[in-house]
Design a protein around this motif. Structure first.
Motif, PDB file in Angstrom:
ATOM      1  N   VAL A  62       4.890   1.403  -4.092  1.00 54.53           N
ATOM      2  CA  VAL A  62       3.528   1.726  -3.635  1.00 54.53           C
ATOM      3  C   VAL A  62       3.565   2.609  -2.398  1.00 54.53           C
ATOM      4  CG1 VAL A  62       1.394   0.752  -2.712  1.00 54.53           C
ATOM      5  CG2 VAL A  62       2.553  -0.367  -4.633  1.00 54.53           C
ATOM      6  N   ARG A  64       5.799   4.617  -1.176  1.00 51.23           N
ATOM      7  CA  ARG A  64       6.359   5.966  -1.301  1.00 51.23           C
ATOM      8  C   ARG A  64       5.303   7.000  -1.680  1.00 51.23           C
ATOM      9  NH1 ARG A  64      12.242   4.590  -4.134  1.00 51.23           N
ATOM     10  NH2 ARG A  64      13.330   4.178  -2.161  1.00 51.23           N
ATOM     11  N   HIS A  65       4.193   6.530  -2.241  1.00 49.48           N
ATOM     12  CA  HIS A  65       3.114   7.464  -2.595  1.00 49.48           C
ATOM     13  C   HIS A  65       2.402   7.998  -1.342  1.00 49.48           C
ATOM     14  CE1 HIS A  65       3.241   7.021  -6.967  1.00 49.48           C
ATOM     15  NE2 HIS A  65       3.481   5.742  -6.761  1.00 49.48           N
ATOM     16  N   PHE A  66       2.562   7.299  -0.217  1.00 50.95           N
ATOM     17  CA  PHE A  66       1.885   7.714   1.014  1.00 50.95           C
ATOM     18  C   PHE A  66       2.846   8.359   2.014  1.00 50.95           C
ATOM     19  CE2 PHE A  66      -0.283   4.024  -0.764  1.00 50.95           C
ATOM     20  CZ  PHE A  66      -1.591   4.488  -0.864  1.00 50.95           C
TER      21      PHE A  66
END
Length: 227
Positions: A62, A64-66
């Motif tokens: 989760v 790593r998307h930010f």
């Protein structure tokens, strides 16, 4: 681009090997604890350590998307510095965790710290040594693989040595059983995690220096443009 040009990019700029060494340490901070949590924490916190790893991996997926947005705001070295800080704190917290709640909290801090280290390291190298191409990326990736190969056995040896020390010698440890043996293993696990936390502390100094240096250069460029 020829292979000779890629090799020349790496050896012409020795600063590359700072990133090579940093990759070794970042990978060790991520891979070694990740493969050892089940052994180290299962008895102590009363839950299977593998459940913590499943939770941490989901957290990494989760977060790593930010990561890209954070890197754009504070730069790749800045993100790596923050990651190293969280990793060091998380490893120390793992050494102190005694309940499922504290184990989950410690795993969260550590997981947030290490989850973007590997891709951010690769992005940093690609950004700074573009002519190094696949050669440079392969070297950095090999540093990460070597970390797992070398650090895991060292961590296991560290754990075994600590067990012997806490038990009072090899003969005394061989005679331990039940709760006494678990107590010695828990104490050894705590010491091992604390010692492993030294790795991200070293990275704090490395990435902090790079971050401050690059910020200074950016400010100098902006000042020159304004003048």
């Amino acid at each position: 681009m020829s292979f000779g040009e890629m090799v020349g990019e790496v050896f012409r700029r020795p600063s590359f090997f700072i990133w090579f060494g940093a990759m070794f340490l970042t990978a060790a901070s991520e891979l070694a604890p990740g493969q050892w949590i089940d052994v180290a924490l299962s008895n102590r916190v009363g839950m299977r350590g593998i459940l913590l790893l499943v939770y941490v991996n989901a957290l990494m997926f989760v977060f790593r998307h930010f990561a890209g947005r954070l890197a754009n705001k504070i730069s790749n070295p800045g993100l790596l510095w923050v990651s190293s800080l969280l990793a060091a704190i998380g490893l120390f917290m793992l050494s102190q965790a005694q309940t499922p709640v504290t184990a989950v909290l410690a795993s969260t801090v550590w997981g947030l710290g290490v989850c973007v280290m590997w891709p951010t390291m690769l992005a940093s190298v690609a950004e700074r040594y573009p002519r190094g191409g696949s050669w440079a990326m392969g070297l950095v990736g090999s540093a990460g693989a070597l970390a797992s190969f070398f650090v895991l056995p060292l961590l296991g040896a560290m754990f075994d040595k600590a067990k012997i020390e806490f038990a009072g010698g090899p003969e005394a440890f061989a005679q331990l059983a039940g709760a006494a043996k678990l107590a010695v293993e828990d104490a050894a696990a705590s010491v091992s995690f604390q010692r492993l936390a030294i790795l991200p502390v070293i990275l704090l100094l490395v990435f902090g220096f790079i971050w401050l240096r690059e910020r200074g250069k950016s400010r100098a460029v902006l000042a020159g443009e304004a003048a």
